[in-house]
Design an enzyme around this catalytic site. Structure first.
Site, short mmCIF file in Angstrom:
data_model
loop_
_atom_site.label_atom_id
_atom_site.label_comp_id
_atom_site.label_asym_id
_atom_site.label_seq_id
_atom_site.Cartn_x
_atom_site.Cartn_y
_atom_site.Cartn_z
N HIS A 99 0.90 -1.14 0.09
CA HIS A 99 -0.10 -0.09 -0.11
C HIS A 99 0.95 1.17 -0.01
O HIS A 99 1.85 1.40 0.95
CB HIS A 99 -0.96 -0.07 1.24
N ASP A 118 -6.73 -2.58 4.30
CA ASP A 118 -5.29 -2.00 4.60
C ASP A 118 -5.28 -1.75 6.05
O ASP A 118 -4.67 -0.81 6.52
CB ASP A 118 -5.67 -0.36 3.87
#
Ligand code: GRF
Length: 199
Positions: free
Chosen positions: A109, A145
């Site tokens: 990410h 995430d």
């Protein structure tokens, strides 16, 4: 040898670094590169490395996320991966899919999680006046995430940076971080690794 499947949505630059590192290091075998976009440029790059590929167009399934995933699971399960790496994969996966790979699915990410989960991470860091940015490799859990961090790389935010210039600086570090984390993950190491970008 550990079998690794990689999911992509676009250019696959992170996928390519993982494939190249596995093929050079011999510590794992890339067994499949799959995409939600049949036009993803990364599919051709994977094939050029001799890695089998597959694509399922998520647009054919409209809002039927589970239907798309059931189709995508076919080639993934056929490849019998031990580890699943998301690399520039832009679809949110259902908890049902994630559970199938619990503890053996990674994602990269482009922010220093837990800051900026979701999209537009670089612009958000600039808007916040951050002086540092970077990327995170984490285990994928049902919450977006938010899984255990396995590695991070930090870059400076420079005067005059735009989302594009910052993204390019972070991407260089993504390409260093992801292979480093995968090597350790395959070796059973879970201690997070932190890279800085003075090189
Ligand atoms: C990159 O911006 C990266 O930060 C994110 O997905 C984007 C495309 O990556 N993970 P890739 O070139 O497809 O690996």
């Amino acid at each position: 040898m550990t079998r690794v499947a990689i999911l992509i949505s676009g250019g696959g630059s992170n996928m390519l670094r993982l494939v190249q590192d596995m093929q050079a290091g011999g510590y794992a075998q890339p067994v499949l590169v799959a995409s939600n976009d049949p036009q993803a440029v990364g599919l051709a790059r994977a094939a050029a490395c001799g890695v089998p590929t597959a694509a399922v167009d998520h647009r054919s399934f409209g809002r039927d996320r589970a239907g798309f995933e059931a189709e995508l699971l076919q080639p993934i399960l056929a490849a019998k991966p031990d580890v699943l790496c998301l690399a520039g994969f832009m679809r949110v996966l259902t908890p049902g899919f994630v559970r199938r790979f619990d503890g053996r699915m990674l994602n990269i990410h482009p922010s220093l999680l837990p800051k900026y989960p979701g999209l537009h991470t670089h612009q958000r860091a600039l808007d916040a006046g951050d002086t540092a940015a970077g990327c995170t490799v984490h285990e994928v859990t049902a919450e977006l995430d938010a899984g255990p961090v396995l590695g991070q790389a930090v870059v400076p935010v420079l005067p005059g940076d735009t989302a594009e210039t910052l993204s390019a600086r972070v991407l260089v570090q993504e390409h260093r971080l992801y292979p480093e984390v995968l090597r350790r993950f395959v070796a059973g190491q879970r201690e997070p690794v932190f890279l800085d970008s003075d090189r």
